[in-house]
Design an enzyme around this catalytic site. Structure first.
Site, PDB file in Angstrom:
ATOM      1  N   ASN A   1       0.874  -1.169   0.000  1.00 38.79           N
ATOM      2  CA  ASN A   1       0.000   0.000   0.000  1.00 38.79           C
ATOM      3  C   ASN A   1       0.910   1.218   0.000  1.00 38.79           C
ATOM      4  O   ASN A   1       1.453   1.599   1.038  1.00 38.79           O
ATOM      5  CB  ASN A   1      -0.882  -0.048   1.258  1.00 38.79           C
ATOM      6  CG  ASN A   1      -1.796   1.149   1.380  1.00 38.79           C
ATOM      7  OD1 ASN A   1      -1.749   2.061   0.557  1.00 38.79           O
ATOM      8  ND2 ASN A   1      -2.620   1.147   2.413  1.00 38.79           N
TER       9      ASN A   1
ATOM     10  N   ARG B   1      -2.662  -2.120  -3.301  1.00 38.63           N
ATOM     11  CA  ARG B   1      -3.853  -1.309  -3.064  1.00 38.63           C
ATOM     12  C   ARG B   1      -3.785  -0.105  -4.011  1.00 38.63           C
ATOM     13  O   ARG B   1      -2.777   0.607  -4.037  1.00 38.63           O
ATOM     14  CB  ARG B   1      -3.874  -0.822  -1.626  1.00 38.63           C
ATOM     15  CG  ARG B   1      -5.009   0.139  -1.406  1.00 38.63           C
ATOM     16  CD  ARG B   1      -4.940   0.764  -0.052  1.00 38.63           C
ATOM     17  NE  ARG B   1      -6.091   1.621   0.137  1.00 38.63           N
ATOM     18  CZ  ARG B   1      -6.050   2.800   0.727  1.00 38.63           C
ATOM     19  NH1 ARG B   1      -4.909   3.258   1.202  1.00 38.63           N
ATOM     20  NH2 ARG B   1      -7.130   3.508   0.887  1.00 38.63           N
TER      21      ARG B   1
ATOM     22  N   HIS C   1     -12.855   3.030   0.535  1.00 39.50           N
ATOM     23  CA  HIS C   1     -12.851   1.979   1.572  1.00 39.50           C
ATOM     24  C   HIS C   1     -13.558   0.705   1.081  1.00 39.50           C
ATOM     25  O   HIS C   1     -14.024  -0.098   1.889  1.00 39.50           O
ATOM     26  CB  HIS C   1     -13.594   2.424   2.852  1.00 39.50           C
ATOM     27  CG  HIS C   1     -12.913   3.488   3.651  1.00 39.50           C
ATOM     28  ND1 HIS C   1     -13.614   4.458   4.321  1.00 39.50           N
ATOM     29  CD2 HIS C   1     -11.615   3.713   3.909  1.00 39.50           C
ATOM     30  CE1 HIS C   1     -12.775   5.257   4.959  1.00 39.50           C
ATOM     31  NE2 HIS C   1     -11.545   4.828   4.709  1.00 39.50           N
TER      32      HIS C   1
ATOM     33  N   ARG D   1     -11.615  15.735   8.372  1.00 42.33           N
ATOM     34  CA  ARG D   1     -12.442  16.055   7.193  1.00 42.33           C
ATOM     35  C   ARG D   1     -13.867  16.415   7.607  1.00 42.33           C
ATOM     36  O   ARG D   1     -14.445  15.773   8.486  1.00 42.33           O
ATOM     37  CB  ARG D   1     -12.486  14.865   6.233  1.00 42.33           C
ATOM     38  CG  ARG D   1     -11.231  14.723   5.404  1.00 42.33           C
ATOM     39  CD  ARG D   1     -11.250  13.466   4.572  1.00 42.33           C
ATOM     40  NE  ARG D   1     -10.294  12.506   5.083  1.00 42.33           N
ATOM     41  CZ  ARG D   1     -10.152  11.257   4.633  1.00 42.33           C
ATOM     42  NH1 ARG D   1     -10.932  10.810   3.661  1.00 42.33           N
ATOM     43  NH2 ARG D   1      -9.254  10.454   5.155  1.00 42.33           N
TER      44      ARG D   1
ATOM     45  N   GLU E   1      -7.936  -5.131   5.486  1.00 42.01           N
ATOM     46  CA  GLU E   1      -7.834  -4.821   4.057  1.00 42.01           C
ATOM     47  C   GLU E   1      -6.687  -5.592   3.396  1.00 42.01           C
ATOM     48  O   GLU E   1      -6.807  -6.021   2.254  1.00 42.01           O
ATOM     49  CB  GLU E   1      -7.665  -3.307   3.870  1.00 42.01           C
ATOM     50  CG  GLU E   1      -8.969  -2.589   4.192  1.00 42.01           C
ATOM     51  CD  GLU E   1      -8.816  -1.109   4.471  1.00 42.01           C
ATOM     52  OE1 GLU E   1      -9.107  -0.321   3.578  1.00 42.01           O
ATOM     53  OE2 GLU E   1      -8.423  -0.732   5.596  1.00 42.01           O
TER      54      GLU E   1
END
Ligand code: ADP
Length: 400
Positions: A7, A90, A179, A240, A385
């Site tokens: 990743n 990823r 996601h 965020r 993940e």
């Protein structure tokens, strides 16, 4: 079969080497501050942590150092690079081109680069990681697993914004969602835990960590999700803002004498619970600790954070015309009994949800936390993940 999962971010590479026979992690780690002073690798084998302070100029060198660590006699993980059967990458944005994982070839790599205009911070970094892996492991198949792919099943009613249609046609402006690997993993795992066929379930998956998103997974397919064109839309996150009136962007730009891009930067990096607490913290542990100790500012931030999640759960129950299961995952979802309890008890009892407070009082395990007579089952599933990426890579290679 051994699979290396990579990743890569703009200045980092997270990696994990998995043995797929029993799905065990052989080694994992993080290369950080690539191209910046103070770069280092944190390498973990079993419970042992090893830190290597070393100047790393680019992804190529970073990955090369990782491969040295993996084959080093000192850690005894693998004796040769030949033991790596596949590399799974990823990739943040797959646009509309990729609705599932793919084996990487030149055409795929070109497409990922072309999609970079949709994810300028992420895809170029992912591409650097892929190129480094191809160069260093030229005979090993490389697979791309996209954050957006799982949400490509969303219908137009979910993914189109009500703006002039030509903007969708010309610029591909639409909701993509992110996601996806996590939502797919936890929804699949939820069905397994409940011993039910995923094609019979309406599941709402709440991936609430530093970044956060919610998805409506109807009969195994994502039909809606809270992140949109970028990962800024939807829930209140660490830094965020999530949803807001788009008119705020030009208003703030004018009032502050800054560009729209600078406003978006504020919405990405200075907002969320960090903004709400006047810069106190973006970390939900700090917010929660202070809220529980009576701090009013943190209490309000936590209330707003939870309220937005509850609103989306209500929306997605409507989107699927019902909900059988709600699954909590990621940093907060896995580890915060209080947030899970407050969301369910303060807002969702109308759905017939009942939480077993004792069962809910734990961290980081797979567990059903609702009572047997709860009309909706509530589950906690730690996300994974890397494992999902490795499984997708394994499946593609086995089909080859
Ligand atoms: P990301 O992968 O998006 O960076 P994570 O899924 O790792 O984020 O989640 C990180 C968030 O989870 C942080 O805000 C952290 O404070 C929160 N978190 C971790 N443990 C707990 C806990 N015990 N209680 C509340 N929040 C927690």
């Amino acid at each position: 079969m051994k699979i290396l999962v990579i990743n890569s971010g703009s200045s980092s590479i997270k990696y994990q080497l998995l043995d797929m026979e029993k799905e065990t992690v052989l080694a994992k780690g993080l290369v950080e501050r690539i191209g910046i002073e103070g770069s280092r690798i944190i390498h973990r084998v079993n419970d042992e942590k090893y830190t290597l302070e070393i100047a790393i100029k680019d992804h190529d060198q970073g990955l090369s150092e990782v491969l040295k660590l993996l084959t080093s006699e000192k850690f005894n993980v693998i004796s040769s690079l030949k033991e790596i059967d596949v590399v799974g990458h990823r990739v943040v944005h797959g646009g509309e081109r990729f609705s599932s994982s793919v084996i990487i070839n030149k055409e795929v790599l070109d497409s990922i680069e072309m999609i970079s205009f949709l994810a300028p911070l992420h895809n170029p970094a992912n591409v650097s990681g892929i190129k480094a892996a191809i160069e260093l492991l030229p005979n090993v198949p490389q697979v791309a697993v996209f954050d957006t792919a799982f949400h490509q099943t969303m219908p137009k009613t979910s993914y189109l914004y009500a703006i002039p249609y030509e903007y969708y046609e010309r610029f591909k402006i639409r909701r993509y969602g992110f996601h996806g690997t996590s939502h797919k993993y936890v929804s699949t795992r939820t069905a397994q835990i409940l011993e039910k066929d995923i094609e019979s379930l309406k599941i709402i998956t709440a991936h609430i960590g530093n970044g956060a998103s919610i998805a409506a997974v109807k009969y195994g397919k994502s039909v809606d999700t809270s992140m949109g064109f970028t990962p800024l839309e939807g829930l209140v996150m660490g830094t965020r803002s999530g949803d807001l009136d788009p008119a705020i962007v030009s208003f703030l730009a004018q009032e502050e004498g800054i560009t729209a891009k600078e406003v978006i930067d504020i919405l990405n990096k200075k907002s969320g619970v960090y903004g709400l607490t006047k810069g106190f913290s973006s970390d939900m542990r700090d917010i929660e600790d202070n809220a529980l100790a009576g701090d009013k500012v943190c209490r309000l931030a936590l209330d707003i954070y939870e309220y937005r999640i509850a609103k989306y759960i209500g929306a997605y129950a409507a989107a699927m015309n019902g909900v059988d299961v709600i699954t909590f995952t990621a940093g907060v979802g896995e580890n915060s009994p209080i947030t899970r309890e407050e969301i369910c008890e303060n807002y969702l009892t109308y759905l017939g949800i009942k939480i077993d407070k004792e069962k809910n009082n734990f961290k980081g395990l797979e567990r059903i936390i609702s009572t047997p007579d709860s009309k909706v089952t509530v589950v906690v599933v730690p996300t994974n993940e890397e494992l999902m990426i490795a499984r997708e890579a394994k499946e593609l290679i086995s089909l080859k």
